[in-house]
Design a protein around this motif. Structure first.
Motif, PDB file in Angstrom:
ATOM      1  N   THR A  15       0.831  -1.202   0.000  1.00 10.17           N
ATOM      2  CA  THR A  15       0.000   0.000   0.000  1.00 10.17           C
ATOM      3  C   THR A  15       0.863   1.248   0.000  1.00 10.17           C
ATOM      4  O   THR A  15       0.603   2.192  -0.741  1.00 10.17           O
ATOM      5  CB  THR A  15      -0.938  -0.005   1.236  1.00 10.17           C
ATOM      6  OG1 THR A  15      -1.727  -1.182   1.203  1.00 10.17           O
ATOM      7  CG2 THR A  15      -1.836   1.217   1.235  1.00 10.17           C
ATOM      8  N   SER A  16       1.902   1.253   0.796  1.00 10.94           N
ATOM      9  CA  SER A  16       2.788   2.427   0.844  1.00 10.94           C
ATOM     10  C   SER A  16       3.557   2.591  -0.461  1.00 10.94           C
ATOM     11  O   SER A  16       3.802   3.718  -0.900  1.00 10.94           O
ATOM     12  CB  SER A  16       3.741   2.341   2.033  1.00 10.94           C
ATOM     13  OG  SER A  16       4.652   1.274   1.875  1.00 10.94           O
ATOM     14  N   ILE A  17       3.909   1.488  -1.091  1.00  3.12           N
ATOM     15  CA  ILE A  17       4.601   1.565  -2.383  1.00  3.12           C
ATOM     16  C   ILE A  17       3.684   2.164  -3.439  1.00  3.12           C
ATOM     17  O   ILE A  17       4.072   3.068  -4.180  1.00  3.12           O
ATOM     18  CB  ILE A  17       5.113   0.181  -2.819  1.00  3.12           C
ATOM     19  CG1 ILE A  17       6.269  -0.272  -1.942  1.00  3.12           C
ATOM     20  CG2 ILE A  17       5.543   0.204  -4.293  1.00  3.12           C
ATOM     21  CD1 ILE A  17       6.685  -1.714  -2.147  1.00  3.12           C
ATOM     22  N   VAL A  18       2.460   1.688  -3.515  1.00  3.22           N
ATOM     23  CA  VAL A  18       1.504   2.173  -4.515  1.00  3.22           C
ATOM     24  C   VAL A  18       1.221   3.655  -4.315  1.00  3.22           C
ATOM     25  O   VAL A  18       1.020   4.387  -5.279  1.00  3.22           O
ATOM     26  CB  VAL A  18       0.205   1.335  -4.466  1.00  3.22           C
ATOM     27  CG1 VAL A  18      -0.895   1.971  -5.279  1.00  3.22           C
ATOM     28  CG2 VAL A  18       0.468  -0.076  -4.943  1.00  3.22           C
ATOM     29  N   GLN A  19       1.226   4.116  -3.087  1.00  2.00           N
ATOM     30  CA  GLN A  19       0.928   5.512  -2.804  1.00  2.00           C
ATOM     31  C   GLN A  19       2.148   6.416  -2.900  1.00  2.00           C
ATOM     32  O   GLN A  19       2.013   7.633  -2.846  1.00  2.00           O
ATOM     33  CB  GLN A  19       0.296   5.633  -1.408  1.00  2.00           C
ATOM     34  CG  GLN A  19      -1.066   4.988  -1.331  1.00  2.00           C
ATOM     35  CD  GLN A  19      -1.621   4.952   0.076  1.00  2.00           C
ATOM     36  OE1 GLN A  19      -0.915   5.233   1.041  1.00  2.00           O
ATOM     37  NE2 GLN A  19      -2.896   4.594   0.193  1.00  2.00           N
ATOM     38  N   SER A  20       3.321   5.852  -3.078  1.00  4.07           N
ATOM     39  CA  SER A  20       4.538   6.664  -3.127  1.00  4.07           C
ATOM     40  C   SER A  20       4.608   7.480  -4.415  1.00  4.07           C
ATOM     41  O   SER A  20       4.067   7.097  -5.455  1.00  4.07           O
ATOM     42  CB  SER A  20       5.783   5.773  -3.010  1.00  4.07           C
ATOM     43  OG  SER A  20       5.957   5.016  -4.177  1.00  4.07           O
TER      44      SER A  20
END
Length: 108
Positions: A15-20
């Motif tokens: 999730t954090s990767i996709v939102q980066s």
């Protein structure tokens, strides 16, 4: 050849990767390239059967007994090779952006 070690990520990591911002940049760059190239490819590809079926514009002589239909058909091969070479060069940039995403996540 040495196998590359991969880190296992949890659902929160994804999730954090996709939102980066770096991942969003990667997706944006890919869309800006892939969508127009795909549209061009399909238009160019389907133009030959459409033009030969519903018009006589490609029936005119090009050189000798060779018509424009043959030239257009040959250009489809050229177009395919050209798009493959262009994509290969762009893929290197996409790989750089993907590595930035990986490095950014590895630093967190």
């Amino acid at each position: 050849m040495e196998a590359k070690k991969t880190k296992t990520f949890s659902e929160n990591d994804y999730t954090s990767i996709v939102q980066s911002s770096s991942f969003q940049t990667l997706l944006s760059e890919k869309k800006k390239f892939i969508i127009p190239v795909t549209i061009f490819f399909f238009c160019f590809y389907f133009a030959l059967p459409v033009l030969t079926s519903y018009s006589t514009v490609l029936n005119h002589k090009f050189i000798g007994s060779i018509t424009w239909a043959w030239v257009f058909a040959f250009l489809q091969f050229v177009m395919t090779w050209a798009l493959c070479m262009i994509y290969s060069k762009k893929a290197a940039r996409f790989d750089e952006l993907a590595n930035e995403v990986i490095q950014e996540k590895g630093a967190n």
